[in-house]
Design an enzyme around this catalytic site. Structure first.
Site, short mmCIF file in Angstrom:
data_model
loop_
_atom_site.label_atom_id
_atom_site.label_comp_id
_atom_site.label_asym_id
_atom_site.label_seq_id
_atom_site.Cartn_x
_atom_site.Cartn_y
_atom_site.Cartn_z
N HIS A 70 -90.39 -102.86 -8.94
CA HIS A 70 -90.93 -101.50 -8.80
C HIS A 70 -92.45 -101.46 -9.02
CE1 HIS A 70 -86.59 -100.73 -9.31
NE2 HIS A 70 -86.84 -99.84 -8.36
N HIS A 104 -95.40 -100.56 2.27
CA HIS A 104 -93.96 -100.37 2.44
C HIS A 104 -93.26 -101.32 1.50
CE1 HIS A 104 -94.94 -103.86 4.78
NE2 HIS A 104 -93.74 -104.27 4.43
N GLU A 138 -87.70 -112.28 1.69
CA GLU A 138 -88.37 -110.98 1.83
C GLU A 138 -87.53 -110.09 2.73
OE1 GLU A 138 -92.97 -110.12 2.18
OE2 GLU A 138 -92.13 -110.63 4.13
N CYS A 185 -95.74 -105.22 8.02
CA CYS A 185 -96.33 -105.47 6.70
C CYS A 185 -97.79 -105.05 6.66
CB CYS A 185 -96.15 -106.93 6.28
SG CYS A 185 -94.44 -107.33 5.86
N HIS A 233 -89.96 -103.90 0.06
CA HIS A 233 -88.92 -104.87 0.39
C HIS A 233 -87.99 -104.99 -0.81
CE1 HIS A 233 -90.74 -106.49 4.05
NE2 HIS A 233 -91.90 -106.51 3.44
#
Ligand code: NI
Length: 141
Positions: free
Chosen positions: A80, A39, A126, A33, A41
């Protein structure tokens, strides 16, 4: 009284990095993370409500109305996005699953339109290995 959980999904990216800690400490605290370019999830949000079963319908929550509410208040906000920049309360604090759960709880509570059922619990998954559970205690009576 029964508890009913509805599960929702949203996909979003983030980066966990504390500017006042060393790179090594950030890596140790946050692992992947902490990746420099962020990145994503695929989050799973569980919203648990608690209330009596309506005698005429046989259900404790109008699923359609709850879904519409959660999509409007939460999913539309997170899905998004780059959470660090796009979700205002998480610009100033680390976009951890813990803080995401807290922001979701506050938003749902602030806008909650029903006396019954009440908001009882938030669950933010997550990853399969990192799941946050948050009991809602400041419910209106
Ligand atoms: Ni992450």
């Amino acid at each position: 009284m029964v508890r009913v959980t509805r599960n929702y999904r949203f996909s979003a990216s983030h980066r966990l990095h504390l500017a006042n800690r060393s790179d090594e400490e950030n890596q140790r605290l946050f692992g992947k993370c902490n990746n420099p370019h962020g990145h994503g999830h695929n989050y799973v949000l569980g919203v648990t409500v608690e209330g009596p079963i309506d005698a005429s319908t046989g259900v404790a929550v109008d699923q359609g109305k709850l879904d519409e509410f959660v999509y409007r208040e939460i999913i539309a906000l997170f899905d998004h996005t780059y959470i660090n920049m796009d979700v205002e309360p998480l610009r100033e604090v680390p976009a951890t699953a813990e803080n995401i759960a807290f922001v979701i709880e506050r938003r749902l509570q602030a806008a909650w339109p029903w006396t019954q059922p009440r908001l009882a619990h938030i669950r933010v998954e997550e990853t399969k290995r990192n799941v946050i559970e948050l009991d809602v205690i400041n419910f209106h009576v």
